[in-house]
Structures are given as C-alpha cells and as structure tokens.
Design a protein around this motif. Structure first.
Motif, PDB file in Angstrom:
ATOM      1  N   VAL A   1      -7.286 -40.820  95.969  1.00  0.00           N
ATOM      2  CA  VAL A   1      -6.670 -40.189  94.791  1.00  0.00           C
ATOM      3  C   VAL A   1      -7.272 -40.810  93.530  1.00  0.00           C
TER       4      VAL A   1
ATOM      5  N   LYS B   1      -7.354 -39.610  90.306  1.00  0.00           N
ATOM      6  CA  LYS B   1      -6.863 -39.182  88.983  1.00  0.00           C
ATOM      7  C   LYS B   1      -6.949 -40.318  87.968  1.00  0.00           C
TER       8      LYS B   1
ATOM      9  N   ILE C   1      -3.333 -32.224  94.379  1.00  0.00           N
ATOM     10  CA  ILE C   1      -2.095 -32.813  94.880  1.00  0.00           C
ATOM     11  C   ILE C   1      -0.963 -32.744  93.864  1.00  0.00           C
TER      12      ILE C   1
ATOM     13  N   MET D   1       3.948 -31.237 102.662  1.00  0.00           N
ATOM     14  CA  MET D   1       3.651 -32.442 101.881  1.00  0.00           C
ATOM     15  C   MET D   1       4.940 -32.953 101.268  1.00  0.00           C
TER      16      MET D   1
ATOM     17  N   MET E   1       1.459 -42.955 100.384  1.00  0.00           N
ATOM     18  CA  MET E   1       0.675 -43.355  99.222  1.00  0.00           C
ATOM     19  C   MET E   1       0.448 -44.868  99.323  1.00  0.00           C
TER      20      MET E   1
ATOM     21  N   VAL F   1      -4.148 -41.949  98.869  1.00  0.00           N
ATOM     22  CA  VAL F   1      -4.146 -43.334  98.395  1.00  0.00           C
ATOM     23  C   VAL F   1      -4.956 -43.467  97.102  1.00  0.00           C
TER      24      VAL F   1
ATOM     25  N   THR G   1      -4.041 -46.183  94.021  1.00  0.00           N
ATOM     26  CA  THR G   1      -4.076 -47.560  93.512  1.00  0.00           C
ATOM     27  C   THR G   1      -4.788 -48.544  94.441  1.00  0.00           C
TER      28      THR G   1
ATOM     29  N   ARG H   1      -3.577 -47.595  87.490  1.00  0.00           N
ATOM     30  CA  ARG H   1      -3.968 -46.613  86.476  1.00  0.00           C
ATOM     31  C   ARG H   1      -3.334 -46.977  85.146  1.00  0.00           C
TER      32      ARG H   1
HETATM   33  C1  LIG Z   1      -0.945 -40.402  92.160  1.00  0.00           C
HETATM   34  C2  LIG Z   1      -0.566 -39.774  93.431  1.00  0.00           C
HETATM   35  C3  LIG Z   1      -0.842 -40.421  94.647  1.00  0.00           C
HETATM   36  C4  LIG Z   1      -1.461 -41.792  94.771  1.00  0.00           C
HETATM   37  O1  LIG Z   1      -0.540 -42.778  94.416  1.00  0.00           O
HETATM   38  P1  LIG Z   1      -0.856 -44.347  94.638  1.00  0.00           P
HETATM   39  O2  LIG Z   1       0.496 -44.968  94.663  1.00  0.00           O
HETATM   40  O3  LIG Z   1      -1.670 -44.774  93.471  1.00  0.00           O
HETATM   41  O4  LIG Z   1      -1.577 -44.489  95.907  1.00  0.00           O
HETATM   42  C5  LIG Z   1      -0.504 -39.737  95.808  1.00  0.00           C
HETATM   43  N1  LIG Z   1       0.062 -38.525  95.783  1.00  0.00           N
HETATM   44  C6  LIG Z   1       0.340 -37.887  94.631  1.00  0.00           C
HETATM   45  C7  LIG Z   1       0.948 -36.539  94.671  1.00  0.00           C
HETATM   46  C8  LIG Z   1       0.039 -38.489  93.420  1.00  0.00           C
HETATM   47  O5  LIG Z   1       0.327 -37.848  92.284  1.00  0.00           O
END
Ligand SMILES: *Cc1c(COP(=O)(O)O)cnc(C)c1O
Length: 236
Positions: A39, A41, A83, A165, A208, A225, A227, A233
């Motif tokens: 992930v 973003k 996502i 999901m 996550m 995943v 972080t 972030r």
């Molecule tokens: C940001 C996000 C994640 C990743 O989260 P982390 O805790 O940083 O691993 C996973 N799923 C969704 C829908 C997110 O928005």
C-alpha cells in the motif's frame, strides 16, 4: 553500491515476508495462497520503484488521481488495487486500469462501474467492502445488506464479484480483531453456499500492518500492508 533507501526497503520487505511465512506456517497454509499488496499511498514513485525492483507487483492506492499519476511512471506489469472509497464521478477514470476494486459498498457505485465497464468493453473485478464491526465512521455495507447487494450486482454483466474486503477498527492488539476476520470468512462461506450465478466470494482482502499475521491465520488471501513496507505516512 546500494542506496540507503533501497537497503531499508529490502530489510522491511524481508521482515514482512518472514512474518507472512510464519503466519502461513501457523495456519498450515501455503505462502503462495497469500498475496502481499504494497500500500503505497502518499509515498513517492522512487519508493515504489524500490519495491518493484525487490519483486513486488501488487500495489494498493486509495486515491484515483494519485494511482493514475504513479501508473504512468511505473512498469506496465504492475497490478493496481484500488483500496479506498471510490466516488462515482471518478469511476470512469479507473475502468480498465485497475486489477481489482476492493471498496464497492453500494448499488449506486456498482451501477456506475457496470455502465462504464460496458462502455469500455471490459469486465471489472471487484470486492464488496463489509463494515463487519459496525463502526459508524467506516465505509462498507453492513452484514445484513451484503447478500441483497451481491444478488443485485450478480445481474450486471460487466462486473465480477470476486470476494470481500474489510477494514477492522484500529486496535493495540491484533487479537482483538481476530473475530472480525473470522466473521468475514464466515460471511463468504455463507454466501458461497447460495451459489449465485456470476459471483465468487472466495477472495478475502483483510489485514494491514498491525494485524496481517492474524488475518492470514483467519484466511486472508490478500493482505494490504503500507506502513511496515514504506514507513509511517505523513499527511500534509
Ligand atoms: C492505508 C490502508 C492500508 C495500509 O495500512 P497500514 O496500516 O499502513 O499497513 C490498508 N488498507 C486500506 C484500505 C488502507 O486505506
């Protein structure tokens, strides 16, 4: 010589990989049954390039514009996962450009995806986002809305439901979310038993950074995943 940032990425990926493998062993599952979605973003293209060089091919983004910008700069064999919450007015930009939309949670959104997919001559794979915990702040359909929504979507020719999901509450201890993951799996078993044409709910997107080990133990196929792979972030 390897750049510092590349070495860091490599170490992070190795740690995540070890954690995935130990969860798979505990659950007696095969590593190849679990797909790691990185992930990315808010993270710069250079960090995605490092993960790509390390073998990652599945990336998750939650904003349409950001995903499209990154897509242009990165190799074409990447599988892009949307996502985040998708607004209906953005759908036309992503059709044909995403591998999987994880966050369909209304018939209205599904209708727009159907219409735009038909226009583009493609079939779009989606997951239904379920708000298992019932937290008010969360997107996703409630457990009781799930079956009617899937039945409605099953009639659409340009959408294929592939699974479910969920985003569980933020908790200190991932054990607190185990029942949520188990419940999502139970929902998928119940819906599979209905044998709805054109629908498979086999794929579970859950887990996550804080809880992907637990999610794997409870049957996750796709883990998201961020972080743990890219560091924390900062939102400006
Ligand atoms: C940001 C996000 C994640 C990743 O989260 P982390 O805790 O940083 O691993 C996973 N799923 C969704 C829908 C997110 O928005």
């Amino acid at each position: 010589m390897e750049r510092e940032s590349y070495r860091e990425a490599k170490q992070r990926l190795e740690d995540v990989e070890a954690h995935i493998q130990s969860a798979c062993r505990r659950a007696k599952r095969s590593r190849s049954d679990v797909t790691l979605i990185a992930v990315s973003k808010t993270k710069p293209v250079s960090m995605l390039e490092d993960m790509y060089a390390l073998g990652i091919r599945d990336f998750g983004e939650n904003k349409v514009q950001e995903m499209l910008e990154k897509q242009e700069k990165l190799p074409g064999d990447i599988r892009w996962h949307l996502i985040g919450h998708l607004q209906t007015n953005k759908v036309k930009y992503v059709i044909g450009k995403v591998t999987l939309i994880h966050s369909v949670d209304s018939i209205r959104l599904a209708r727009v995806i159907e219409k735009e997919s038909a226009k583009a001559g493609v079939i779009t794979d989606i997951l239904i986002e379920v708000n298992v915990s019932g937290e008010e702040s969360k997107f996703g359909v409630s457990c009781s809305e799930l079956l009617p929504l899937i039945q409605e979507i099953s009639k659409m020719e340009h959408i294929r439901v592939k699974g479910l999901m969920t985003i569980p509450p933020n908790v200190e201890n991932s054990e607190e979310n185990r029942h949520i993951f188990a419940q999502l799996r139970k929902l998928s078993v119940d819906i599979a038993a209905q044998n709805i044409d054109n629908v498979s709910v086999a794929m579970l997107s859950m887990g996550m950074t804080n809880d992907y080990g637990t999610a794997i133990e409870e049957g996750a196929d796709l883990i998201r995943v961020g972080t743990a792979l890219f560091g924390s972030r900062s939102y400006r």
